[in-house]
Design an enzyme around this catalytic site. Structure first.
Site, PDB file in Angstrom:
ATOM      1  N   GLY A   1       0.795  -1.223   0.000  1.00 52.59           N
ATOM      2  CA  GLY A   1       0.000   0.000   0.000  1.00 52.59           C
ATOM      3  C   GLY A   1       0.824   1.267   0.000  1.00 52.59           C
ATOM      4  O   GLY A   1       0.331   2.339  -0.386  1.00 52.59           O
ATOM      5  N   GLU A   2       2.081   1.211   0.410  1.00 53.44           N
ATOM      6  CA  GLU A   2       2.922   2.407   0.475  1.00 53.44           C
ATOM      7  C   GLU A   2       3.334   2.836  -0.925  1.00 53.44           C
ATOM      8  O   GLU A   2       3.777   2.028  -1.749  1.00 53.44           O
ATOM      9  CB  GLU A   2       4.151   2.100   1.324  1.00 53.44           C
TER      10      GLU A   2
END
Length: 1355
Positions: free
Chosen positions: A577-578
């Site tokens: 997700g980063e």
């Protein structure tokens, strides 16, 4: 008229007849009601026919040299003409077929090529303008016949590629058009197409590769030059036809149901296409491998269709698909490695495992089994897939699937279970038949393979025929690595650090770490945590970035469109997700995709990166339910303007990407372990990998690989066989199950001992012999009336006979069965007969007979089948012939040949002998046994020990290898709560003496076996002292045998000690005394077998006999005389031994000897003499006077003979101290003891007489060795000790019995001694020597009456 002329005229007549028939058909079709209608009298048609007729009987040359176009063209014009009646067309078609069948011309005839191609053109363009449906069907039938005639004509080889393709296409058009017509036309069209396909592909192996044909590209022009055009049809038409056949698998049909129109696969066409494809493969399968285009179509197109429709079609289609794959495997397996793996993963295994309908599972299972029937498929699947890290374990999946499906859950067995059982049996038999290829002695090496150092697990191995051994070893190592990697994957999913640590300690990653190791671990290890992979790949650490690069390099994006490449990439992990991690991952992907693009669409890598980000965003926008306003196509195109180095990407390309993402989402959050479908992107990725992966390795069975193969499925296989045997009722199924069990044993004997133990333990329970709740009558009844227990019993003992060397813990189950059979009285006596072993000359080597009569049943797959039939046949015969249940059962047990198991144990490895012996000894000790009566317990214990004896006899040549453990087992059983030493020790000692006699019957260079057996004998009498009495007869006979026949073979101290001790013990029994004493006398008389080692034990034994109260005096006298005479033997040894410190220590001479604590006794013979003296000294205390007195006499004789031992002064003094002085002291004490008793005067006087003789002995020996003793510095002390004993005897107080007679004896003895001492000037006054003075004082104290006589000079 010659034959040639007749033939030419016949051809002319035939052509004339056909011309007439066509003209007649034209005329008869005239419509009388319409006189204006003269279309059938067309001038050109009639003129061509008339011209042909004018030439028929006046040919200018032979018909075979005449251009075929001359006499075929008029007929071709008719079938191509418009508005020609159906009748005329049909007659023209029949005429052409007839002329072709006459073979008037061939491929050498001028104009033949043009004629053949014109025939195809005219036939395929036949006009049917004026016809009705019935007539049209007839014409179509004739067209099909004519096309067949064209393709079968000798000149068909001249047809162009386009013509052949047109023929096939026309046939298929008829097939489609006839779908709504009669079945006959459709069947005829299909048969014609089938036949023509056969003709085309039968030529494939003969087709020469032309220029440009050896390329996989479809863009190559195969017919560029005219020379190729003139050579007839070739590879191009074969390629086009095969491509056409593959495309038929995608034909759909429109179906309307309740007003709803849907499109489904046309399964009739699919079936027909698969039949034609199979025909092509069967006729020219090998030829496909020589033509890259055909091979590419099979790998890329055909298999894609087969996998796609394999899970979406009906059972018949699936069956045909399986047949197609089987044919491809037969001919082209070297080129379809990954495709075949995909077919198993996505079709066969999936349907067979999770099929909703049973008949689908059965079809898939049949496809698997058919492949398993192929001679080398199993080993090739194991080598190519199970031992390759990048592939799934296809063989293990197949084996476990068959076990799972065959495992019954109840009765009766279903058809699916029976089918899976058949497949499992095939797998087992195939491995067993190839495990050693008929050789019994093959080195298999350890299992499993140990990984001792790092090697790249992701590198594939190439088979090297010259280095086959190395290749096999490396292959086994790869499999071990793969197994460890799967374990590491499990650890990784639980804790990532533990996963990495396991990789390190298992030598799966290098030191320092190599990024490729981790990249391949993440890429190809199944069911890994995809979230953890994504987080690792997105980490900014330098090493993580290297792993990301290597991970991305494992993908081949060549030829893939961007969205499919991205789908394939993101399918292997979960995108983190980063944002920074996403960027790093997409950058790596973009670099790889840019390098692999086949066009110049993207000018920079940044363009690929930007469009990838855009696709990820579009995917989220289109498929996230929280996004209400969706992005439009125009907005997507607008957002991606000028991203390609300042330029726009083509609008069509962006539009295609938009619609692809909008209709099919990219899985960016894939989970581990999810079952994926085969989609286009995965297929493209598979095709890319297939270009670089090692080709399919075709190989033969190797015994080590066969063993490793079965090890992966052994547990489920044994469980399934056991369950099937339990639930099956059909005799054939039971027979097949037993045959499979024997085959499992054949495999398991090679290093899979745990599996063999599990197998035997499972089938022992089916014998009903281990049921603790069944009575004897119930067991006998079930055994006699149920086939299963008898088959299981025969199977278990067959395995024990044939493969006993590999059995370990299961011997306990077998022993339990044997004990139950013993209690049921079903065991023949020959099981424990040792005479058979003796008649076979012991047990050395592996020379024993393998069976009691003939060969052992179940020695191989063929004989295993016969052994089941043998059981059935013999049992049926016994039932027919009659007989009680007991007799029937006995016949079955006799077939088991149980005795051979133990008699042939010489072939067993030591570990097997240890397990077998442990089971027998523990059973004899009562572990796991329940006895109802003492007799039953005694019989059971005796039977167990008899079997131990058989084992010992059979392995007497390696006794030292296994018997130490047996001793440990015997020590440990004493700790059992149920241990009863009485029958255990009693039966054991009998067996041990049998073994002892066997061991000592021949000379053994190694003393250890002898020491072991005597240690066991000693252990038994420690368990139960009473066995020396209860078994006295047998012990005596054994000792007698050893000491009379083999005394020279007894080489150990423990052996002699044990034998002579037991010999002395047997003297206690009146019934064994005579024989025992004779053995002793013989041993002492014939000193040949006496030695310094056994001399002390001979003396102890002699003393034991002499000390018996019931012994015969004359025998005792004889024994003591022999004891005294044995001093001569000591003298002989003394003179022959140069080393006085012999290996026999003081302590080893006698545990009861008082000399062992005296370090001065260094001389061996001196110690032995003291041993003799002590024995006679103790004998001098016997109750019987004759014995006592003769003991003293014998002792005197011993000292007289001992001069030859050359005693030193110290030795002499020690002899006095430990023998003579001790004897005098004991006799004096005994005399005093009797004097204090009532009514014991006679015993006292008798003892007094013995004391007198002993004192005389003391004096005589003193005088004999006086000179030597006087030289000792301790002579003064010695002399005082002697005088003290004289004083004691002189002053003995006999109480009421009056004075002792020793008062008369002692003075005389003192006179003799002192006189002798004076004579040799020992006792004379000397300066600094008080001996004379002390003696004077002592004499004055002891016997003052003789003081004056002895010392006249003293006032």
């Amino acid at each position: 008229m010659t034959r040639y002329i007749k033939r030419e005229i016949g051809v002319s007549c035939t052509i004339n007849t056909e011309v007439g028939a066509v003209l007649a058909a034209l005329r008869s079709s005239h419509d009388v009601s319409n006189p204006e209608d003269h279309y059938y009298q067309d001038v050109s048609i009639q003129q061509s026919l008339k011209s042909l007729r004018s030439l028929i009987f006046n040919p200018q040359q032979e018909w075979r040299y005449v251009d075929p176009n001359i006499y075929l063209s008029p007929f071709l014009d008719i079938i191509q003409a418009d508005d020609v009646p159906t009748v005329a067309t049909g007659v023209a078609l029949s005429s052409l077929l007839k002329l072709l069948r006459l073979e008037i011309f061939d491929d050498k005839t001028p104009g033949a090529k043009e004629a053949m191609n014109a025939l195809v053109t005219a036939t395929t363009n036949c006009r049917l303008e004026r016809t009705d449906p019935v007539s049209e069907e007839g014409v179509l039938m004739k067209i099909l016949q004519l096309l067949t005639g064209i393709m079968t004509h000798p000149a068909s080889c001249l047809l162009r590629d386009e013509a052949v393709c047109t023929v096939i296409n026309t046939c298929f058009q008829v097939v489609q058009q006839s779908a709504t017509r009669g079945n006959l036309l459709q069947r005829t069209a299909k048969c014609t197409m089938h036949e023509i396909t056969q003709m085309v592909f039968s030529r494939l192996n003969d087709i020469e590769i032309r220029s440009g044909e050896n390329s996989e590209s479809d863009s190559e022009d195969l017919d560029d030059d005219d020379e190729d055009m003139d050579s007839g049809f070739g590879l191009r038409c074969v390629v086009d036809i095969f491509h056409f056949l593959c495309s038929l698998l995608n034909v759909v049909q429109t179906v309307e149901t309740e007003g709803v129109v849907t499109q489904t696969n046309d399964e009739d066409i699919q079936w027909f296409a698969l039949v034609l494809i199979n025909t092509a493969l069967e006729l020219s399968g090998d030829g496909f491998a020589n033509h890259p285009k055909l091979l590419r179509m099979i790998r890329d197109d055909l298999f894609h269709h087969l996998i796609h429709y394999g899970t979406r079609s009906s059972a018949p289609i699936l069956s045909m698909i399986c047949s197609t794959v089987l044919n491809v495997y037969h001919f082209l397996h070297e080129s379809i490695r990954l495709q075949l793996e995909a077919f198993f993963n996505y079709v066969l295994i999936r349907i067979a495992s999770f099929g909703g309908l049973v008949h689908f599972q059965e079809v898939a299972l049949e496809g698997i089994i058919n492949l398993c029937r192929q001679p080398n498929f199993l080993i090739e699947a194991y080598v190519n897939y199970d031992c390759a890290f990048i592939c799934n374990n296809i063989f293990e999946e197949i084996g476990k699937l068959l076990c799972k499906l065959a495992f019954p859950m109840g009765n009766p067995l279903t058809s699916l279970q029976l089918q899976a059982f058949e497949g499992l049996v095939i797998v087992i038999h195939t491995i067993a038949d190839n495990i050693n290829k008929g050789k019994d002695e093959i080195s298999f090496g350890p299992y499993p393979v140990e990984i001792t150092e790092y090697s790249s697990f992701w590198e594939e191995l190439e088979m090297d025929e010259d280095g086959l051994e190395t290749w096999v070893s490396e292959l086994r190592l790869r499999k071990a690595q793969k197994r460890k990697i799967l374990i590491a994957g499990t650890h990784f999913n639980q804790d990532e650090k533990k996963g990495y640590e396991y990789l390190r300690i298992s030598h799966l990653v290098s030191e320092p770490p190599d990024p490729k190791d981790y990249a391949y671990f993440f890429r190809f290890t199944p069911k890994l945590n995809k979230t953890a992979i994504g987080d690792y790949l997105g980490d900014p650490d330098e090493f993580h970035l290297q792993v990301l690069k290597e991970f991305t390099n494992t993908f081949d994006f060549t030829g893939m469109i961007l969205d499919n490449a991205l789908r394939t990439y993101l399918d292997t992990f979960r995108l983190p997700g980063e944002s920074q991690k996403i960027q790093r991952i997409l950058e790596a992907f973009s670099d790889r995709y840019y390098d692999h693009q086949t066009s110049d669409l993207f000018e920079t890598k940044d363009a690929v990166l930007i469009i990838c980000y855009s696709l990820i965003m579009l995917n989220t926008d289109q498929h996230n339910p929280q996004v209400k306003k969706k992005m439009t196509e125009e907005e997507f195109i607008k957002n991606n303007r000028a991203i390609n180095n300042g330029k726009d990407l083509p609008r069509e390309y962006l539009s295609e990407l938009f619609h692809s993402i909008a209709t099919n989402a990219i899985t960016v959050f894939a989970k581990a372990g999810t079952t994926a479908e085969m989609n286009p992107s995965r297929w493209i990725e598979l095709i890319g990998r297939s270009r670089v992966v090692q080709p399919f390795i075709a190989c033969e069975y190797d015994h080590r690989l066969g063993r490793d193969m079965f090890a992966g499925i052994a547990g489920p296989a044994v469980a399934s066989l056991s369950a099937i045997f339990e639930h099956a009722d059909d005799d054939d199924v039971l027979n097949e199950c037993i045959e499979a069990v024997v085959s499992v044993a054949r495999i398991a004997r090679h290093g899979l001992e745990d599996i063999l133990d599990e197998l035997i333990a499972s089938f022992c329970k089916f014998t009903t012999l281990l049921n603790p709740y069944a009575s004897t009558e119930e067991t006998l009844y079930i055994f006699a009336n149920d086939m299963k227990p008898r088959m299981a019993t025969l199977a278990v003992f067959t395995i024990a006979n044939k493969f006993g060397e590999a059995i370990r813990g299961a011997w306990r189950n077998i022993v339990d069965c044997l004990l139950k059979l013993k209690r049921l009285k079903l065991l023949p006596q020959s099981v424990v007969e040792l005479e058979m072993l003796s008649s076979e000359g012991g047990s050395t080597g592996g020379s024993h007979r393998r069976s009691e009569s003939g060969n052992m049943p179940g020695s191989g797959r063929g004989t295993s089948g016969r052994f089941s039939n043998l059981l059935l046949e013999r049992d049926e015969d016994s039932l027919v012939l009659g007989g009680s249940e007991f007799e029937q059962n006995l016949k079955v047990i006799q077939q088991c040949r149980i005795g051979n198991i133990f008699r042939n144990s010489s072939t067993f490895p030591v570990e097997t002998l240890l397990n077998l012996g442990r089971s027998l000894i523990f059973a004899a000790a009562g572990k796991g046994q329940k006895f109802t009566t003492a007799v039953e317990e005694e019989e059971t214990v005796g039977f167990c020990w008899d079997l131990v004896a058989v084992i010992g006899f059979a392995n007497i040549d390696r006794f030292a290898a296994f018997w130490p453990a047996y001793n440990e087992y015997m020590i440990s059983v004493a700790q059992f709560p149920v241990f009863s030493p009485i029958p255990f020790a009693e039966k054991a000692v009998v067996v041990f003496f049998k073994l002892c006699v066997k061991l000592l019957s021949s000379y053994q260079s190694d003393k250890y076996p002898e020491e072991l057996i005597f240690k066991s004998i000693s252990l038994m009498w420690k368990f139960d002292k009473e066995i020396l009495d209860t078994c006295a007869d047998f012990i005596l006979q054994s000792v007698w045998t050893i000491l009379t026949e083999y005394p020279g073979n007894v080489q150990t101290q423990l052996g002699w000690k044990t034998l002579l001790h037991l010999l002395s013990v047997t003297g206690r029994h009146p019934e064994t005394y005579d024989q025992g004493v004779e053995i002793l006398i013989q041993l002492l008389s014939d000193v040949t077998h006496m030695s310094t080692m056994n001399y002390p034990y001979c003396i102890d034994c002699a003393f034991g006999f002499v000390a018996l109260r019931s012994s015969l005096i004359e025998k005792n006298i004889k024994i003591m005389d022999l004891m005294a005479n044995s001093v001569n033997l000591l003298i002989q040894w003394y003179r022959s031994y140069s080393d006085p410190g012999n290996n026999v220590s003081n302590a080893s001479i006698s545990s009861n000897s008082s000399t062992e604590d005296n370090p001065k006794f260094g001389n061996l013979t001196m110690n032995l003499f003291v041993k003799l003296g002590e024995a006679l000294r103790k004998t001098s205390l016997a109750r019987r006077e004759e014995v006592r007195n003769h003991a003293v006499v014998s002792l005197k004789k011993s000292f007289q003979l001992a001069e030859g031992l050359e005693f030193s002064s110290t030795n002499c003094i020690n002899c006095f101290n430990y023998v003579i002085f001790a004897m005098v002291d004991d006799l004096h004490e005994k005399m005093l003891d009797y004097s204090r008793r009532e009514n014991a005067e006679r015993e006292m006087r008798s003892m007094e007489g013995t004391l007198r003789i002993a004192m005389e002995l003391l004096t005589d020996v003193f005088l004999q060795y006086l000179k030597i003793i006087s030289e000792n510095p301790g002579f003064r002390t010695f002399w005082l000790g002697l005088l003290r004993r004289m004083d004691t005897c002189m002053k003995a107080d006999l109480g009421m019995h009056g004075p002792s007679r020793m008062q008369d004896v002692v003075p005389e003895l003192l006179k003799k001694m002192i006189a002798a001492m004076k004579d040799i000037e020992i006792l004379v006054p000397k300066e600094n020597d008080d001996l004379w003075e002390i003696t004077y004082i002592q004499i004055q104290w002891i016997a003052p009456s003789i003081k004056g006589e002895l010392f006249p000079d003293v006032l």
